[in-house]
Design an enzyme around this catalytic site. Sequence first.
Site, PDB file in Angstrom:
ATOM      1  N   ASP A 196      25.680  22.710   1.487  1.00  0.00           N
ATOM      2  CA  ASP A 196      26.551  22.725   2.663  1.00  0.00           C
ATOM      3  C   ASP A 196      26.775  24.176   3.057  1.00  0.00           C
ATOM      4  O   ASP A 196      27.388  24.947   2.312  1.00  0.00           O
ATOM      5  CB  ASP A 196      27.883  22.039   2.364  1.00  0.00           C
ATOM      6  CG  ASP A 196      28.830  22.075   3.560  1.00  0.00           C
ATOM      7  OD1 ASP A 196      28.523  21.407   4.564  1.00  0.00           O
ATOM      8  OD2 ASP A 196      29.853  22.785   3.492  1.00  0.00           O
ATOM      9  N   GLU A 280      21.572  20.528   5.948  1.00  0.00           N
ATOM     10  CA  GLU A 280      21.963  19.908   7.204  1.00  0.00           C
ATOM     11  C   GLU A 280      21.324  20.667   8.362  1.00  0.00           C
ATOM     12  O   GLU A 280      21.289  21.905   8.362  1.00  0.00           O
ATOM     13  CB  GLU A 280      23.487  19.920   7.340  1.00  0.00           C
ATOM     14  CG  GLU A 280      24.022  19.045   8.464  1.00  0.00           C
ATOM     15  CD  GLU A 280      25.534  18.961   8.450  1.00  0.00           C
ATOM     16  OE1 GLU A 280      26.092  18.192   9.253  1.00  0.00           O
ATOM     17  OE2 GLU A 280      26.158  19.666   7.639  1.00  0.00           O
ATOM     18  N   ASP A 361      34.088  21.319   1.240  1.00  0.00           N
ATOM     19  CA  ASP A 361      32.701  21.783   1.222  1.00  0.00           C
ATOM     20  C   ASP A 361      31.903  21.122   0.097  1.00  0.00           C
ATOM     21  O   ASP A 361      30.742  20.738   0.300  1.00  0.00           O
ATOM     22  CB  ASP A 361      32.671  23.306   1.070  1.00  0.00           C
ATOM     23  CG  ASP A 361      33.319  24.018   2.250  1.00  0.00           C
ATOM     24  OD1 ASP A 361      33.300  23.441   3.350  1.00  0.00           O
ATOM     25  OD2 ASP A 361      33.857  25.119   2.054  1.00  0.00           O
TER      26      ASP A 361
END
Length: 407
Positions: A196, A280, A361
Site C-alpha cells: 500500500d 494498487e 495502511d
Amino acid sequence: MQLRYAFRLSPDAGQRTALARAFGCARVVFNDAVRAREDARMAGQPFPTAGELSRKLITEAKRTAGRSWLSEVSAVVLQQSLRDAETAYRNFFASLKGTRKGPKLGPPRFKSRKDPRQSVRFTTNARWSITGSGRLSLPKIGAVKVKWSRSLPSTPTSVTIVKDAAGRYFASFVIDTDPAADQARMPDTDQIVGIDLGLTHFAVLSDGTKISSPRFLRRAEKKLKMAQRELSRKRKGSKNRAKARLKVARAHARVADARREFHHQLSTTLISENQGIAVEDLSVAGLARTRLAKSVHDAGWASFISMLAYKAERYGRTLVRIGRFEPTSQTCSTCGTVDGPKPLNVREWTCSACGTLHDRDHNAAINVKTAAGLAVSACGASVRPGAIPAQREETGSHGFPTGNRAV
C-alpha cells in the site's frame, strides 16, 4: 529483454567541444527532417521516405556550403537522428489511429539548442569500442574517460551519449539480458506481499513492515528556494545567470538521483525476497491535481511501480496490479465487511461487524494482497506484464551481483 546501463563520463575540453558539435549536427538533421515533412504536408504531397531524406539531408547536404560541417561528425549519428524523427512520426500517427496506448501524442516539434537535454546515439556500425584501459572510444570524438560503477553483463548493442540539464555526461548502453541466467541468480522463495503506497509512509507491506517516506524534495526545498532566488536576480543572457541556472539544475539533479536510488534499492529488495507482489494501480495524474501534488510528485510512485514491473519481468517474478477503485481502505481484512469511506486523517478504525481494530495502511496492504490473489486464481495462471522497453538503471544503483565486465 533489453536494459540500459548508464555510466558517468568525464570528457576533457576538446571532447566536450566534439560532443557539442555532434549534438548540434544531430539536432539540425532532425529539424531538417521535420521541416521537409511539414513542407510536403502543406503542399499536399506525400511524405518523403526515409531513404529520400537520408540522401537529401545528409549525403547531398554535405556537399553544400551551408551544411558542409555535417561531415565533421560520424554519419551514424546523423542517420540515427533521422530514425528518431521517423519514430516520432510513427508514434504520432499510431496515437491518432488509437493503436498506441497511453496519452495522445502531438506531431514532432523542432529541437532547440537551448534544450536542457542533448543526446546522440552510436550503433555498432559506428565502430565505437571500449579500450583496454576502460575508456569509451567514439568516432571523431576520442577516448572518453568512464566511471565504471559496475560490470556489464553482456556486450552492448548501442551506446547513447547524454548531456543532462546539470551539465553531466552519461553513456547509456543497451544490453540484451539472458532471462534464464537472471532467474537462476534469484533466491527461491514462495512469499507473496501486498504493498500500500502512501505519503505518511512511502510503502506499508502486508506483513506489517512500514517504510518511511524519505521526502527528498521537501528536505532540499530550502536550498532549492535559495538557488532559484539567486537565479531570478541575474540579468537574462548574462554569464552569471548561466552559472546560477546550472546551480539550480544540479540541485534538482541531486534530489532526482537520491529518489531514483531509493526506488532501485527498495524495488530490488522486494523482488529478491518475494515471488509475487501486489500493488494498487494508482491514478498519479489525478492525485497530482490536488493539494497534495508536491508530495505525490516527491514520492514518485509511478517510477517505483515501473521499476517493479521490469524487474519482475527480468527475474521471473509475478507483479499484479489491482484496480484503483478497489475499496482496500474500506474493507475489513478480517471479516470482509465494507465499512464505508473514511477521511485521510483517520489512520485507525474499528470494524463495525467483528470489532477488529485496524491500522488503515496495514489493512489496505492486506486487502491489496487478497485482491491480487483472487485475480491470479481467476485467470488460472500467473499474471505477467507484457513487453517492457529498455529501462535506464542509474549509476551506483544496488542491483544483483554480476560477473566480470563483458568488455
